[in-house]
Enzyme design. Structure first.
Site, PDB file in Angstrom:
ATOM      1  N   LYS A   1       0.846  -1.202   0.000  1.00  0.00           N
ATOM      2  CA  LYS A   1       0.000   0.000   0.000  1.00  0.00           C
ATOM      3  C   LYS A   1       0.881   1.251   0.000  1.00  0.00           C
ATOM      4  CE  LYS A   1      -3.871  -2.424   2.130  1.00  0.00           C
ATOM      5  NZ  LYS A   1      -4.649  -2.793   3.315  1.00  0.00           N
TER       6      LYS A   1
ATOM      7  N   GLN B   1      -4.722  -1.489   9.530  1.00  0.00           N
ATOM      8  CA  GLN B   1      -4.678  -2.814   8.917  1.00  0.00           C
ATOM      9  C   GLN B   1      -5.278  -3.861   9.850  1.00  0.00           C
ATOM     10  OE1 GLN B   1      -3.733  -3.368   5.768  1.00  0.00           O
ATOM     11  NE2 GLN B   1      -3.973  -5.577   5.876  1.00  0.00           N
TER      12      GLN B   1
ATOM     13  N   ASP C   1     -11.130   2.694   3.844  1.00  0.00           N
ATOM     14  CA  ASP C   1     -11.481   1.277   3.704  1.00  0.00           C
ATOM     15  C   ASP C   1     -12.992   1.093   3.517  1.00  0.00           C
ATOM     16  OD1 ASP C   1      -9.323  -0.591   3.863  1.00  0.00           O
ATOM     17  OD2 ASP C   1      -9.010  -0.062   5.967  1.00  0.00           O
TER      18      ASP C   1
HETATM   19  N1  GUN Z   1      -6.987  -6.817   6.034  1.00  0.00           N
HETATM   20  C1  GUN Z   1      -7.282  -7.549   4.933  1.00  0.00           C
HETATM   21  N2  GUN Z   1      -7.801  -6.773   3.967  1.00  0.00           N
HETATM   22  C2  GUN Z   1      -7.842  -5.516   4.469  1.00  0.00           C
HETATM   23  C3  GUN Z   1      -8.274  -4.270   3.934  1.00  0.00           C
HETATM   24  O1  GUN Z   1      -8.754  -4.145   2.799  1.00  0.00           O
HETATM   25  N3  GUN Z   1      -8.142  -3.207   4.762  1.00  0.00           N
HETATM   26  C4  GUN Z   1      -7.642  -3.292   6.021  1.00  0.00           C
HETATM   27  N4  GUN Z   1      -7.571  -2.207   6.757  1.00  0.00           N
HETATM   28  N5  GUN Z   1      -7.238  -4.439   6.541  1.00  0.00           N
HETATM   29  C5  GUN Z   1      -7.335  -5.537   5.760  1.00  0.00           C
END
Ligand code: GUN
Length: 282
Positions: free
Chosen positions: A53, A97, A120
């Protein structure tokens, strides 16, 4: 043999579009978008996702701030950081996350993030907007899948769409986006009786259950579009929830793992962060 739905290529295209929008919007000297990424503990998969990311941010011209907190961080400490980031006008998007360590209540943390910075789209008010089909942040993985399908001219309208998995991150919002696109949607899960009888009916099959090679060729229809959200590590190798080779023989289109859905999730995150920034300019 199925056509590969190339998430790497398509995500590069989406990221280029975002980069161009940022460059144009900041040509007058405005400060570019900023995404704060928070990770708690040292889950190896999470570390890889977060690194990807941050790399994507750099590529499109988004500033990223990194908060790598130890696994023992208390919920109060994490909430205090979220509060600080909420209050910081220089931060446009906040991504915590998941999963978080067991002593932290994920929902409490999600609900603490300002909905305007919730890139998100996990906050209940953003989930509610998705449920109602209103404008707002797109849930990154499902929106990335819709974008990938669109890129290959695949429409959900009038199709039997079967989603395997009912998580808040993928399965549920995926079902809502397919429904919004006029698909006829079924959601299957671990308690579904005779799963194969459902998956065999799918024109579009989206699989997000986190079990390696769980969907076998006898469970899919000839000509189906198969989207594999799985990210499982087997003997050090990444593999999806779909038994790729035999299923690809039957499908019309299929996503690979890696290089399918994963890069699309990140591309949509870039788009959401730009959108959060744009909204903050008003
Ligand atoms: N863990 C797995 N996929 C995601 C996501 O799209 N966003 C976040 N914040 N955590 C995750």
């Amino acid at each position: 043999m199925a056509t590969i739905l190339d998430g790497k290529l398509t995500s590069a295209k989406v990221k280029e579009e975002v980069a161009a929008k940022i460059a144009a919007a900041c040509a007058d000297g405005r400060t570019p978008p900023c995404l704060a990424v928070v990770i708690v503990g040292d889950n190896p998969a999470s570390k890889v996702y977060v690194a990807n990311k941050k790399k994507a941010c750099e590529a499109v011209g988004i500033r990223s701030l990194s908060y790598e907190l130890p696994g023992e961080t208390s919920q109060e400490e994490l909430l205090a950081l979220v509060d600080r980031l909420n209050a910081d006008a220089a931060v446009n998007g906040i991504l915590v996350q998941l999963p978080l360590p067991g002593h932290i209540d994920e929902q409490t943390v999600i609900e603490r993030i300002s909905p305007a910075k919730d890139v998100d789209a996990f906050h209940p008010s953003n989930v509610g907007r998705i449920m109602l089909g209103l404008d707002g942040f797109a849930p990154c993985t499902p929106a990335g899948i819709m974008r990938l399908l669109a890129e290959y001219g695949i429409s959900a309208a009038g199709k039997n769409c079967v989603v395997v998995g009912r998580s808040n991150i993928v399965g549920k919002p995926m079902a809502l986006l397919l429904l919004k696109a006029n698909g006829t949607v079924s959601v299957c899960h671990s308690k579904t009786a005779d799963l194969a009888s459902h998956t065999k009916q799918a024109d579009i099959l989206v699989v997000a259950i986190g079990r390696a090679k769980f969907i076998t060729a006898d469970m899919v229809a000839d000509g189906a579009v198969i989207v594999d959200v799985g990210m499982n590590r087997v003997d050090g190798k990444l593999c999806g929830d779909v038994d790729f080779e035999p299923c690809a023989q039957k499908a019309s289109y299929i996503t690979p793992v890696p290089g399918g859905v994963g890069p699309m999730t990140i591309a949509m995150l870039m788009e959401n962060t730009f959108r959060a920034w744009e909204n903050a300019q008003r």
